[in-house]
Design a protein around this motif. Structure first.
Motif, PDB file in Angstrom:
ATOM      1  N   LYS A 214       0.830  -1.203   0.000  1.00  0.00           N
ATOM      2  CA  LYS A 214       0.000   0.000   0.000  1.00  0.00           C
ATOM      3  C   LYS A 214       0.872   1.264   0.000  1.00  0.00           C
ATOM      4  O   LYS A 214       0.583   2.238  -0.702  1.00  0.00           O
ATOM      5  N   GLU A 215       1.955   1.224   0.762  1.00  0.00           N
ATOM      6  CA  GLU A 215       2.799   2.423   0.889  1.00  0.00           C
ATOM      7  C   GLU A 215       3.541   2.711  -0.424  1.00  0.00           C
ATOM      8  O   GLU A 215       3.626   3.854  -0.851  1.00  0.00           O
ATOM      9  N   TRP A 216       4.093   1.656  -1.015  1.00  0.00           N
ATOM     10  CA  TRP A 216       4.789   1.845  -2.308  1.00  0.00           C
ATOM     11  C   TRP A 216       3.840   2.472  -3.331  1.00  0.00           C
ATOM     12  O   TRP A 216       4.171   3.450  -4.010  1.00  0.00           O
ATOM     13  N   LEU A 217       2.638   1.898  -3.416  1.00  0.00           N
ATOM     14  CA  LEU A 217       1.693   2.375  -4.425  1.00  0.00           C
ATOM     15  C   LEU A 217       1.269   3.818  -4.157  1.00  0.00           C
ATOM     16  O   LEU A 217       1.129   4.614  -5.077  1.00  0.00           O
ATOM     17  N   GLU A 218       1.101   4.143  -2.887  1.00  0.00           N
ATOM     18  CA  GLU A 218       0.704   5.510  -2.542  1.00  0.00           C
ATOM     19  C   GLU A 218       1.812   6.499  -2.919  1.00  0.00           C
ATOM     20  O   GLU A 218       1.549   7.565  -3.485  1.00  0.00           O
TER      21      GLU A 218
END
Lengths: 209, 209, 209, 209
Positions: free
Chosen positions: B6-10
């Motif tokens: 989730k963090e990478w994509l955000e």
């Protein structure tokens, strides 16, 4: 012509990105990239709409600027400036674009023969890493005679990367890779925008005192 | 590295959006996002073209800024500023970008040590909801020595969200989420553009009197 | 109506490109392209959002500006200016757009009746190749009465390509092809932006002396 | 909620277009559209990133601004201004956006209580077709208390279309359709950009004399 070499694709990608910023107004500008270790380079064909991507966007020419293959395409009228750079340095990519800002800077500082930037973090993008580095961009007169223009331009081509403004005729930058050339070009345009905006703010300050 | 957390994509999404505005000219800027409850954060790898999306855009580092996994990527040279924020606050996202406007503001108000905004509805985007709220952004000197820069920067990091200008070296904002950090960044850039445009208009008014 | 002729598609492409630059604010602007060797041309229908592409974007009219087929579409209110050009010259494409810059230039230089550019490389995009070429754009009064406006406009339509500013009512350019008309339009807008930016810089210089 | 009604889709399309121009910096702005003949309208939910399109972008509220269905979404904090318009007029769409230019104009002309445009072709986009039409936009004080702000706003809401600037708090426009509201908004922003650019040019002229 082989339109899916690594170099063709890289140049096409750079062209698309610069077109997105509208840096080719009125079909101005020209771009080139050198074949690996080669005495040949791809250069934008003359008279094309650079916002479009086609199989005839570029043609392969030698270090004299002559097409190396049978083609109906004509190389850009300013190919000579590219051959100066490839003939003298290890640069592998040359980018020439007109922006409103680089033309205004070339006119505003043209009489001084150059414009110099310092104390700007973004100067590092040109390969100058010292805290007190200066970045000086020469400004040359826009001779209509291209061989004469190339001769004057030649005086400012020493390193494998660099940038020269031609008065009211855009900027030419070069670098050892397409990535480097684009990075230097972006840094230059950023600095031009910065300087022009700062100037108007200083005029404001002056108006208040 | 796991590139679909989730963090990478955000972070990738924020990067794409800021790239669309051309806020990474000359490969400038760096971004990071913290892993949930973690002592680690994703940060942009050094020397990349941030207009492109690749699997090697970010790498995972610890709170000292060292990669936590074997990698050929180098974290951004300015990772230290991110570690200062994550070490002291509950912020989960840090954004550093150069825009022409934030650099001009940093130069214009640099000697005063800060720039202050008030009576602007958009200040609410920074979490200040009172009608007479002030929003003060410190401006620090751009020390070439990064540890020294981090030390000076550290003095202005107290809250879980905030913004600091480095003179002629862009802005760094942080927030409890990527959404908040981006909202604050946009509010800052809006206010900078506003102030600079208003200044030139006041110069006009002065010229008429 | 046949919406996939070469001319329809070319006009649609030009419209999309100009829309991307936001040159049709408030549904302003109108565009046309002539059928090959024909006494008919496609023109933008009145009252459409030009950021969208639909099958009813254009309609075919004759050299008096009357629809040649049964249609519910109304030709642009300013079709008369297009018919003047097609009636007198070999132009095949006419572009009329409002930009903030062309309107400001038309107001600033309106009393002089024209604005002139020289010593600008980009002037070549208008077909002027000599080093000392001048590019003069007439500025006419914005008569609300369209037939009267067309009459005044007519005085400045001599060549197969050209450009006329209407005061606070945008620019009209024309050329022998869509490609040429667009190239001239881009060159004009570049020159307008250049002149306005240079003016503010000269104000700065004046403020320092 | 039904997210594929004609009204939802129209509002989503307008939102996407305004987002593309970056008219929602810092999550500012709010938009609404009325259901046909209905005492209900869709309005943007509070605290969303308006650059993204999701199923929870809008919620349906009544003419008091209360949700008509069970929902976790909160209507925009400024819904009250929309209800004023829908309660008094036949308008079917309301758009509120912050741009740097509309905020600067609101500050620059705020003490005069309004800004007036004339002799601009683009005024026709607001429905004023006479050659000597004036277009006057009121500027009201930005009361932090929303009911008080709505009360002051109310004084300027008479027609089925219109525009009001709130000082340093953006513009609110409305029209009988989404198409009309957007056209008026674009005309306003064009006029603001025009006026501010013209002002700096007049400052230049003054500096030369």
């Amino acid at each position: 012509m082989n339109t899916d070499t690594k170099e063709w694709l890289e140049l096409a990608e750079i062209k698309a990105e610069l077109a997105e910023r509208d840096w080719f107004m009125g079909t101005s500008g020209n771009l080139s990239i050198r074949e690996p270790d080669g005495p040949t380079f791809y250069i934008t064909a003359s008279g094309k709409d650079k916002r479009k991507q086609t199989d005839s966007d570029f043609l392969l020419v030698d270090l004299k600027g002559s097409p190396v293959q049978e083609t109906e395409l004509r190389p850009s009228a300013e190919t000579l400036l590219h051959t100066v750079i490839y003939g003298k340095t290890k640069a592998n990519c040359v980018l020439h674009v007109h922006t409103v800002e680089n033309n205004v800077v070339s006119e505003l500082y043209g009489d001084e023969g150059s414009v110099t930037f310092r104390n700007q973090e973004i100067i590092k993008a040109t390969g100058r890493w010292d805290e007190d580095s200066e970045f000086r961009i020469p400004i040359i007169y826009n001779h209509g005679d291209i061989p004469l223009l190339a001769e004057k331009f030649n005086l400012h081509v020493q390193d494998d990367s660099g940038a020269v403004l031609i008065r009211n005729h855009g900027i030419t930058v070069w670098g050892k890779s397409g990535f480097e050339a684009k990075r230097i070009l972006e840094a230059c345009e950023f600095l031009f925008q910065y300087q022009l905006l700062l100037n108007t703010q200083l005029a404001h300050t002056a108006s208040l005192t």
